[in-house]
Design a protein around this motif. Sequence first.
Motif, short mmCIF file in Angstrom:
data_model
loop_
_atom_site.label_atom_id
_atom_site.label_comp_id
_atom_site.label_asym_id
_atom_site.label_seq_id
_atom_site.Cartn_x
_atom_site.Cartn_y
_atom_site.Cartn_z
N GLN A 188 8.05 10.64 2.36
CA GLN A 188 7.84 10.39 0.93
C GLN A 188 7.79 11.70 0.15
OE1 GLN A 188 4.36 7.94 1.34
NE2 GLN A 188 5.52 6.02 1.16
N VAL A 189 7.20 12.72 0.76
CA VAL A 189 7.15 14.03 0.11
C VAL A 189 8.55 14.64 0.06
CG1 VAL A 189 6.27 16.39 0.28
CG2 VAL A 189 4.75 14.43 0.72
N ARG B 84 2.44 12.19 15.18
CA ARG B 84 1.11 12.25 14.56
C ARG B 84 0.35 13.51 15.01
NH1 ARG B 84 -1.29 8.11 11.97
NH2 ARG B 84 -0.21 6.35 12.84
N PRO C 66 6.90 9.40 -3.75
CA PRO C 66 5.52 9.15 -3.33
C PRO C 66 5.14 7.66 -3.38
CG PRO C 66 5.61 10.26 -5.46
CD PRO C 66 6.99 10.28 -4.91
N ASN C 67 4.47 7.24 -2.34
CA ASN C 67 3.99 5.85 -2.25
C ASN C 67 5.10 4.80 -2.23
OD1 ASN C 67 1.25 6.61 -2.22
ND2 ASN C 67 1.38 6.90 -4.45
N LEU D 112 6.96 11.25 9.97
CA LEU D 112 5.90 10.38 9.46
C LEU D 112 6.26 9.91 8.06
CD1 LEU D 112 2.52 12.03 10.52
CD2 LEU D 112 3.65 10.02 11.48
N LEU D 113 5.89 8.68 7.75
CA LEU D 113 6.20 8.08 6.46
C LEU D 113 5.74 8.98 5.30
CD1 LEU D 113 7.13 5.69 4.75
CD2 LEU D 113 4.90 4.64 5.10
N ARG D 114 4.53 9.47 5.43
CA ARG D 114 3.95 10.30 4.37
C ARG D 114 4.83 11.52 4.11
NH1 ARG D 114 0.80 14.15 5.48
NH2 ARG D 114 0.43 13.37 7.58
N LEU D 115 5.30 12.16 5.20
CA LEU D 115 6.13 13.36 5.06
C LEU D 115 7.48 13.02 4.44
CD1 LEU D 115 5.37 15.08 8.47
CD2 LEU D 115 4.43 15.64 6.21
N GLY E 269 11.18 7.58 7.49
CA GLY E 269 9.74 7.81 7.50
C GLY E 269 9.07 6.59 8.10
N ASP F 183 5.62 4.76 10.48
CA ASP F 183 4.23 4.76 10.89
C ASP F 183 4.25 4.49 12.40
OD1 ASP F 183 1.72 3.98 11.67
OD2 ASP F 183 1.32 2.76 9.88
#
Lengths: 229, 416
Positions: free
Chosen positions: B223-224, B161, B229-230, B218-221, B136, B138
Motif C-alpha cells: 500500500q505504501v 513478517r 493507503p488502506n 506484506l499488504l501494508r508495504l 500485497g 497478509d
Amino acid sequence: MSTILRAEGVTRVLPGPQPVTLVRDIDFALSPGEFVAVTGPSGSGKSSLLYLLGLLDRPTEGRISIEGRDTAAMSENELAATRLARLGFVFQFHFLLPEFTTLDNLLIPMRRLGRWDEAEREDRARALLASLGMDEAAGKLPEQLSGGMRQRAAIARALANDPALLLADEPTGNLDTRNARTVFDIFERLVADEHRSVIVVTHDQEQAARAPRQVRLVDGRIVHDSARD
Amino acid sequence: MPLALDIALGHLKRRKRQTLVSVLGVALGVGFFIGMTSLMRGFQTYFVQQVIDVAPHVVMKDEFRRPDLQPVELAFAGGAVEVRGVKPRDTVRGIREAGAKLAAIEAMPGVAVAPMLRGPALLRYGARDTSVSIGGIDPERERRVTNIEKDMTEGRLEDLRSTANGVIVGIGVAQRLGAKVGDTVTAISPAGVTQPFRIVGIIATGVTAIDASEAYVLLRLAQVLLDRPNVINSLRIRLDDVREAEPLARRLESVFRYRTESWEESNRNILGLFVIQNAIMYSVVGAILLVAAFGIYNIISTVVHEKARDIAILKSLGFRAADIQRIFVLEGAIVGVAGAIAGWGVGIGLIEALAQVRFDQVGPVIQGRSGFLLAREWWPYLAGAVFALVAATVAAFIPARRASRLNPVEIVRGAA
Ligand SMILES: Nc1ncnc2c1ncn2[C@@H]1O[C@H](COP(=O)(O)OP(=O)(O)OP(=O)(O)O)[C@@H](O)[C@H]1O
Ligand SMILES: [Mg+2]
C-alpha cells in the motif's frame, strides 16, 4: 349328442382389389370322438376351412363356436388360450423347432400351458412319445429324425396338452404309404381309445376311407358330408 | 429357465457367429465409453482439482459488473435525455471498507478470506531490472486461502513478517535479476515511490508466466509502495465446500455489489471446453453404440425372418403375440447384457493399456506426470451397461413387434 365345434353359414373372403372367396356357406358340426376326413381337389379350400375351424383365422360371415362359445366374441388372446388348451395342429410340414430335442419340442406347449409341474410334464411327454413308438427320439434333434418320425413327433406335440380336437392338414403329404398308414393308425386310436375328435385333410383316398365321416369340398363349398346324407 | 428365455437362447446359439459380432459391437461401444470417460474425466478432474487447490474459490474484485452510473444519469434517471461525453468523476479504485467486508466474510462458517493489493512495479538489482506484479498479502490469511507456500522452493511465507521489507519473488524474476535469497533489490512504483526489499523466498509454480512476473510483499508495504493507503483490490475466498462457491459469490455480489467471481465463473471458458470435449466424446461413443444397435436390429430381424415358421407354429400352438414379442426382445437384451459384460472387460483393458503409456520424450506435460491422467470410477460401467441394454432392447423391439404380428396362416400356407 353334444357338439365340440360348430360352424354356421361360414364364409371367408380375402379382401383386396379382387376379393378371393376361400370358403362359403359352411355348415358343419363336430361331436366329441368323431373322426372326419376332408377331401377335395386342390384349391378347393380345405386348408382354409381347417384354419377357420382351428381358430387361426376368423370368418368374414357366419359364426364358429367352440365348446359352446362364439369365437366372434373372443379376443385374440382368448383364441390363443383355447388353441393352447383345447386344440392340436399338425401340418404337412412338421414345424418342429430345430433348436430343441423332440422331448423339448413336446415340452414347449406344456410349459406355456403350465398345467403340470416339471416332473409331470416330462413323464407325460415321455409317455406320449412311447405311445407313438418314439421312445428313442426323445433326446434327438429334429434334423436327426426321419420324415415319418418327425411327423409323429409333430403329432405328439399337438397332443401334448391333451386337446379335445386334433386338426391335421395333409399330415401324410410328405410320407410314404407305410408311414402314412402309421399316422392314420394313431388317429384311429386317438378317437377310439381317447375319445378325441380328429379332422384330417388329405388327398390320400385310401387313408381317407378309414375315417367314419367324409366331407368333400369343391370350390369352397361342402358338396358332400357323410353325416348328413 | 423361463420358456421365452429358453427359446431366445436357442435362436442365438444357432447363429453363433452373428451373435458374437453383435456382442462385440456392443462391447466395443461400452468399452470405449468406459475408457474415454476415464481419460476425459481423469484430465478434467485433475484440472479442476488443480484449480481448486491453487486458486481461490471466490474472488471479489474492485470493479462492478455494470459501470457506475454517473451523477448526471442518476439525477435524470428515467428522463428522456441521453447524456454523452460526460467526463466521469475520478474515483480511487479499490474495495471500499475492506476491513468490514473482510470481517463479515470471515465470520461465515467454512470460509477463509485473504485481502490483496496488486499493482505493477519495477524491481532493480544492480544494473538489471524487470517489471513485476507486486502482490500485497497478509501471510497468515494468505496461507489459508491459497497454497503459494507449497510452491516456495526457498524461504517461507512467514519470513515476510519476520524480516523487515521482505519480498518473495518468482524464480524467473530472481533469474532475470541475477539475485538470490538474502539480496536486496529496489522496487520502484508508478506512483514514484522507491523502496528497498530483501528477497526472503523464491516461488516456482511451474507456470513460466507466473514465475517470471510475480512478487509478494506484506499488504501494508504494498500500500505504501503503490501509494494506495488502506486500499485493497481483491478479496480472495477459500471454502471448505467448493460447491458453495457459486452461490456464495452471487450472495456476496448482491450484498457488496463488487464483481465477485467463483472459480467456475473464472474458468468458464475452460469448463465450457470440457463440455464440448465431453459432447464430442459422447457423440463418438453414441455413434459406436448406434452402429451396435443396428447390428442387433439386423440380427434380430434376420432371426425373425428365418424363424417365421417357428413363429407360426408357436402361434398355432397357442402362444400369444406378447409371448412372441417377449422372445425376440429377450434376444436383444441377451446380446445387450453379454455385450455390456464384455464391454467392461474391454474398458478395463483399455484403461490399463492407457495407464502404461508414457510421454517421456515430451517431458512432464503436467507437473510430475508423464502419462495419462485416468479417473477410475464405477459409474461409467453402470451407465455403459444401462445404455447398452436399453439400446439393445429398443433395437430388438422393432423386429420383435413385427414377429408378434406375423399371421401364422400366411406363413403356413407359404411353407406348405
Ligand atoms: N393369400 C391368398 N391370396 C389369394 N388367393 C389365395 C390365398 N390363399 C389361398 N388362396 C386361394 O384360395 C383357394 C383355397 O386355398 P386352400 O389352400 O384353402 O386350398 P386347399 O384345398 O387347401 O388346396 P391344396 O389341396 O392345394 O392344399 C385356392 O384357390 C387358393 O389359390
Ligand atoms: Mg391345403
